[in-house]
Design a protein around this motif. Structure first.
Motif, PDB file in Angstrom:
ATOM      1  N   UNK A 428       7.395 -62.321   8.615  1.00 35.49           N
ATOM      2  CA  UNK A 428       5.922 -62.701   8.291  1.00 35.49           C
ATOM      3  C   UNK A 428       5.228 -63.513   9.140  1.00 35.49           C
ATOM      4  N   UNK A 429       5.987 -64.041   9.945  1.00 38.93           N
ATOM      5  CA  UNK A 429       4.957 -65.197  10.714  1.00 38.93           C
ATOM      6  C   UNK A 429       4.836 -64.482  12.255  1.00 38.93           C
ATOM      7  N   UNK A 430       5.119 -63.301  12.319  1.00 42.92           N
ATOM      8  CA  UNK A 430       5.049 -62.598  13.699  1.00 42.92           C
ATOM      9  C   UNK A 430       6.022 -63.292  14.909  1.00 42.92           C
ATOM     10  N   UNK A 431       7.250 -63.890  14.118  1.00 40.61           N
ATOM     11  CA  UNK A 431       7.915 -64.673  14.873  1.00 40.61           C
ATOM     12  C   UNK A 431       8.671 -63.947  16.056  1.00 40.61           C
ATOM     13  N   UNK A 432       9.271 -62.676  15.698  1.00 40.82           N
ATOM     14  CA  UNK A 432       9.875 -61.962  16.648  1.00 40.82           C
ATOM     15  C   UNK A 432       9.219 -61.399  17.784  1.00 40.82           C
ATOM     16  N   UNK A 433       7.715 -61.361  17.820  1.00 39.64           N
ATOM     17  CA  UNK A 433       6.840 -61.193  18.841  1.00 39.64           C
ATOM     18  C   UNK A 433       6.612 -62.498  19.766  1.00 39.64           C
ATOM     19  N   UNK A 434       6.875 -63.638  18.872  1.00 38.04           N
ATOM     20  CA  UNK A 434       6.878 -64.806  19.748  1.00 38.04           C
ATOM     21  C   UNK A 434       8.034 -65.026  20.779  1.00 38.04           C
ATOM     22  N   UNK A 435       9.400 -64.919  19.998  1.00 41.14           N
ATOM     23  CA  UNK A 435      10.523 -64.616  20.718  1.00 41.14           C
ATOM     24  C   UNK A 435      10.652 -63.849  21.756  1.00 41.14           C
ATOM     25  N   UNK A 436       9.802 -62.749  21.933  1.00 42.10           N
ATOM     26  CA  UNK A 436       9.959 -61.809  22.920  1.00 42.10           C
ATOM     27  C   UNK A 436       9.215 -62.510  23.998  1.00 42.10           C
ATOM     28  N   UNK A 437       8.021 -63.024  23.647  1.00 40.08           N
ATOM     29  CA  UNK A 437       7.104 -63.800  24.584  1.00 40.08           C
ATOM     30  C   UNK A 437       7.880 -64.678  25.331  1.00 40.08           C
ATOM     31  N   UNK A 438       8.486 -65.399  24.772  1.00 39.72           N
ATOM     32  CA  UNK A 438       9.523 -66.552  25.231  1.00 39.72           C
ATOM     33  C   UNK A 438      10.326 -66.075  26.194  1.00 39.72           C
ATOM     34  N   UNK A 439      10.860 -64.955  25.977  1.00 40.54           N
ATOM     35  CA  UNK A 439      11.817 -64.401  27.112  1.00 40.54           C
ATOM     36  C   UNK A 439      11.296 -64.142  28.390  1.00 40.54           C
ATOM     37  N   UNK A 440       9.782 -64.040  28.574  1.00 39.00           N
ATOM     38  CA  UNK A 440       9.085 -64.081  29.576  1.00 39.00           C
ATOM     39  C   UNK A 440       8.627 -65.414  30.270  1.00 39.00           C
ATOM     40  N   UNK A 441       9.135 -66.474  29.617  1.00 35.77           N
ATOM     41  CA  UNK A 441       8.706 -67.653  30.000  1.00 35.77           C
ATOM     42  C   UNK A 441       8.811 -67.867  31.641  1.00 35.77           C
ATOM     43  N   UNK A 442       7.926 -68.393  32.380  1.00 35.28           N
ATOM     44  CA  UNK A 442       8.124 -68.480  33.777  1.00 35.28           C
ATOM     45  C   UNK A 442       7.666 -69.948  34.057  1.00 35.28           C
TER      46      UNK A 442
END
Length: 550
Positions: A428-442
């Motif tokens: 509901x909180x679009x959390x999977x998208x956020x986790x995906x973005x965090x995999x690109x943390x640089x």
């Protein structure tokens, strides 16, 4: 550690290397791997050398001139009294710098003595002798009063240093190897005694300074005097765990909580709480906090809406410190469990209403630590819709503006993901998208602390995905967002994960969980190398990819 097991370090050295502490300039963070310590001086090595050179040069001048003034008139103007132009805090800093130099010199003397380099041993002994005289003179210049015990220690140290210098000089005058061998044990014994007296003197000086500051806090009703004393206490606490132990043993925690319970000192609450967070990094501070019902006081401050955001933020910093998962002496905080629900509620509210990234960082770090401290905290967070609040905050770059903040958020998500109800909240909180973005943390700055924080963000986001992907709906969402190709990239490319093994293990685990739910998302080579073998075999395969056999 010096010869006498006394921890005297340069004010610029950092012992406790935890990255959040570096990010904010405080010693209280233990929720991430910070290395500590904060100190009074934070300068680069060249600037530090330039500062130390002044002291060393003065020492050399004293050796050459035998403390004789250049001018025969107005000798007092030519004396090096560095402390006269500084405040008490600066004077103490000067003393600690001098103490660090002496401690370093004593260690070097032991090393040269081991190699029988008698000429160097003697010249360094002369230098230590000069530094000891300078340190004692400087301290007696700015101190208000010295105890009889201190005067006795000063005399013992000075006499022993003189004896040490004379001893090493005699060693220079003989070339008989047998005689030197017999004298070496005596020199070692004298060196140990000098180091012992030196350590005892510094310990006594620092204890007396802490006592003076605490006496001011206890007896003064003046805001100005109390603020100055708290500031001095905070500066002392920045010098490391040993100083924090001294302050705690002398009643620092008790005095500061007394301040935090008086309305007349409301404007000093943030400063007092910040100092408490520093002191409570040691076991002695924690025990004192428990004895004075410090948890209850912190809960009252956090839940009192009349306090400023700054006060709430500093109270959150104390909570972050005392609940750190890296500390081994938090089990006795039984009163924390009694107040946990209202503390967690107040911290979630602080996250939601944070006006800056720093406030959010403090509050989220406290929450992250609490989720380690007790599993019931995760259930309370779920009831408070904390997942929704944290995910919403991550979309506001003004609030969640650093890898350190994202590290706290993903830590909370990872710990909450063990609950079955968490999956629907994530969707509901679009959390999977956020986790995906965090995999690109640089890391964009090249800073080591930030790079380490980015690694933790990648690792914990992969761990969270692995845990949540037991739910088919979450796994399906992750596949749609192309999480599998990104996980494969992190496994196969060491540079993408900054050569981090912990990130690699987490990504392999997440990839294997998603492969079960969606086997069609992997090519055969990826399946054969990253999923089918034992985890340890896939790990070894990926770590060997960075080796060169040319």
């Amino acid at each position: 550690m010096s010869l006498t097991d006394h921890h005297w370090r340069a004010p610029g050295d950092r012992k406790r290397k935890r990255q959040l502490r570096r990010a904010r300039g405080r010693p209280w963070f233990c929720s991430v791997h910070l290395e500590v310590i904060m100190h009074l001086i934070q300068v680069d090595s060249v600037q530090r050398w330039m500062e130390d050179l002044k002291l060393m040069t003065d020492c050399e001048c004293m050796c050459i001139l035998q403390s004789k003034p250049i001018s025969i008139e107005k000798d007092e103007q030519n004396e090096l009294i560095l402390s006269s132009q500084y405040s008490t805090c600066d004077n103490l800093q000067l003393l600690l710098k001098r103490a660090w130099i002496i401690s370093t010199e004593l260690t070097r003397i032991a090393q040269k003595l081991e190699k029988n380099r008698w000429q160097r041993v003697h010249s360094m002994t002369v230098r230590v002798n000069c530094h000891v005289h300078s340190m004692i003179n400087e301290y007696n210049t700015f101190t208000r009063s010295s105890s009889e015990e201190m005067h006795q220690l000063e005399k013992l140290l000075i006499d022993k240093c003189s004896e040490f210098t004379a001893f090493t000089e005699r060693c220079l005058q003989t070339e008989d190897e047998e005689i030197l061998k017999s004298m070496k044990s005596c020199v070692n014994e004298t060196l140990t005694t000098v180091a012992q007296y030196f350590g005892q003197l510094i310990e006594l000086v620092l204890t007396q300074e802490a006592q003076n500051l605490l006496r001011q806090i206890e007896l003064s009703g003046s805001l100005y005097v109390t603020e100055s004393a708290i500031s001095g206490l905070f500066s002392l606490a920045q010098e490391g765990a040993h100083l924090c132990r001294i302050i705690a043993k002398e009643g620092g925690v008790v005095a500061l909580f007394k301040i935090c319970r008086q309305d007349i000192f409301r404007c000093l609450y943030p400063q007092a709480l910040r100092t408490l967070a520093s002191i409570c990094c040691v076991e002695e501070g924690m025990h004192q906090l428990e004895k004075v019902d410090g948890i209850l006081c912190l809960a009252d401050i956090l839940t009192d809406t009349s306090h400023s955001e700054a006060t709430h933020a500093e109270a959150a910093a104390v909570i972050a410190q005392i609940t750190s998962p890296h500390l081994t002496f938090t089990q006795h905080l039984s009163s924390f469990l009694e107040n946990m629900e209202e503390i967690v509620t107040a911290l979630v509210k602080l996250c939601q209403e944070a006006s800056s990234g720093e406030v959010f960082l403090l509050a989220s770090a406290a929450l992250a630590n609490i989720t380690f401290f007790d599993t019931m905290a995760c259930e309370i967070l779920l009831q408070l819709n904390a997942m929704k609040i944290l995910l919403a905050a991550c979309s506001d770059k003004r609030i969640v503006d650093t890898p350190f903040s994202r590290d706290q958020v993903v830590t909370i998500l990872a710990n909450m993901s063990v609950l079955d109800q968490c999956a629907s909240e994530i969707i509901q909180g679009n959390g999977v998208q956020l986790l995906m973005e965090m995999l690109f943390e640089k890391c964009s700055s090249g800073n080591a602390a930030e790079a380490a924080a980015c690694e933790r963000v990648q690792q914990k986001s992969a761990v969270t995905l692995a845990r949540l992907s037991r739910d088919p709906e979450v796994a399906d969402e992750a596949v749609k967002l192309s999480c599998i190709p990104r996980l494969i990239k992190l496994c196969r490319s060491p540079t993408e994960r900054n050569n981090s093994d912990s990130v690699l293990v987490a990504c392999l685990a997440a990839l294997r969980r998603l492969a079960v739910m969606s086997p069609d998302g992997l090519e055969d080579s990826d399946f054969q190398q990253l999923v089918k073998p034992r985890l340890v075999d896939s790990f070894l395969l990926c770590t060997n990819m960075e080796e060169s056999f040319v």
